[in-house]
Design an enzyme around this catalytic site. Sequence first.
Site, PDB file in Angstrom:
ATOM      1  N   SER A 135     -53.204  18.356  -0.134  1.00 41.56           N
ATOM      2  CA  SER A 135     -54.656  18.165  -0.320  1.00 41.56           C
ATOM      3  C   SER A 135     -55.048  18.453  -1.762  1.00 41.56           C
ATOM      4  CB  SER A 135     -55.416  19.106   0.620  1.00 41.56           C
ATOM      5  OG  SER A 135     -54.857  20.418   0.587  1.00 41.56           O
ATOM      6  N   ALA A 137     -57.618  18.596  -4.448  1.00 43.08           N
ATOM      7  CA  ALA A 137     -59.088  18.667  -4.390  1.00 43.08           C
ATOM      8  C   ALA A 137     -59.729  17.378  -4.916  1.00 43.08           C
ATOM      9  CB  ALA A 137     -59.555  19.869  -5.206  1.00 43.08           C
ATOM     10  N   LYS A 188     -43.757  25.913  -1.746  1.00 48.21           N
ATOM     11  CA  LYS A 188     -43.705  24.556  -2.325  1.00 48.21           C
ATOM     12  C   LYS A 188     -44.173  24.578  -3.779  1.00 48.21           C
ATOM     13  CE  LYS A 188     -48.306  23.932  -2.105  1.00 48.21           C
ATOM     14  NZ  LYS A 188     -49.247  23.393  -3.096  1.00 48.21           N
ATOM     15  N   ARG A 252     -50.684  21.313 -10.654  1.00 51.28           N
ATOM     16  CA  ARG A 252     -50.603  22.261 -11.784  1.00 51.28           C
ATOM     17  C   ARG A 252     -49.237  22.906 -11.851  1.00 51.28           C
ATOM     18  NH1 ARG A 252     -55.576  25.122  -9.272  1.00 51.28           N
ATOM     19  NH2 ARG A 252     -57.050  23.404  -9.507  1.00 51.28           N
ATOM     20  N   ASN A 253     -48.644  23.155 -10.696  1.00 45.70           N
ATOM     21  CA  ASN A 253     -47.332  23.808 -10.702  1.00 45.70           C
ATOM     22  C   ASN A 253     -46.280  22.882 -11.304  1.00 45.70           C
ATOM     23  OD1 ASN A 253     -47.750  26.533  -9.317  1.00 45.70           O
ATOM     24  ND2 ASN A 253     -48.880  25.099  -8.019  1.00 45.70           N
TER      25      ASN A 253
END
Length: 330
Positions: A135, A137, A188, A252-253
């Site tokens: 998901s 955003a 994850k 972002r990761n």
Amino acid sequence: MRVAVLGGGAWGTVLASVAASRGHEVALWEFHTKAAEELARTRTSARSVPGFSLPPAVAVTSDLARAVTGRDVVILVVPSDTVRATLAAARQVIAAGTLVICASKGLEPGSHLTMAQVIADVVPASRVVLLSGPSFAQEIAAGLPAALVAASADPRANETAVACLGGERFRIYTSDDVTGVAIGGALKNVMAIAVGCSDGFGFGLNARAALMTRGLAEMGRLAVRMGAHPLTLAGLAGFGDLVLTCTGELSRNRQVGLALARGETLEQIVASLGHVAEGIGTARTAAALADELNVDLPITRAVSSVLHEGKTARAAVTELLSRDVGEERG
Ligand SMILES: NC(=O)c1ccc[n+]([C@@H]2O[C@H](COP(=O)([O-])OP(=O)(O)OC[C@H]3O[C@@H](n4cnc5c(N)ncnc54)[C@H](O)[C@@H]3O)[C@@H](O)[C@H]2O)c1
């Protein structure tokens, strides 16, 4: 329902808008007073999704007690390492039986607890649901379809969570495997850092697929050791979110891993992100948890050693590639 959303970042603002679109009365609490004022005035902020604005029905505040008092549902969307402090500060005004939905993904540093365990610890009389799954955003804000999972030991709590947030384009499946969903959602992010790094080094799609598959095996080993059902990790909170986070450019990761491969330091990366990247802290906490439980998590350990122990990304990759290969299901 009367709903409080705690956390005015990218996911919190969008979840507040989803809740408002279901006809609930929604209060959105933001930790930083200035950011709360900006959100209340402009209906957007530096942390919210670009181009998104909060619907007028969402009331923004930086007063936690005001946001939470009298609410049927409290949705937590703060960074995972602040969940305990946020809840503790609101504990006095959270009535017994309140539904607490946690959308934050991570493990608590120090205690190594899942978010569900932290919530049960701080507000034991609440009903806890984890909301997880693929998901971004930004896509939810654009009204694009997505499938998530709500996990609780209490099936009626899951039903209430679905009634609160679910919809045609925001499909929420349910699960009773709280541990499996918690571990999938937390780890994850660590795998996405590893994959970002591999992609940044130009190792190609075979290596990416291998890392994701062995990463999933790692997530499953830890989750099952903690009592989860192995198939949960093949679901939305495991495989689903792993695919999204490892391959989606909005992750972002993944961006953290790409930046590591470019040779940027952790300080530079964190400063330029402007948003929380949960995999950074989770890598260290999951590595410590694995030691405690005697579970082998080589990718997690490699990511943690690069982020927190000064190992170079190249050296970590070389070490991973020189490990013995063996029985795949071992
Ligand atoms: N962004 C997404 O697409 C997405 C999707 C699913 C889950 N999540 C999860 O939701 C959580 C929040 O992510 P985000 O993307 O909204 O992050 P963000 O960085 O955009 O926002 C973080 C929010 O936390 C607040 N905050 C900072 N320090 C705080 C403190 N000490 N106490 C309380 N609040 C504090 C910030 O003011 C901000 O409102 C994370 O756990 C993330 O993994 C995010």
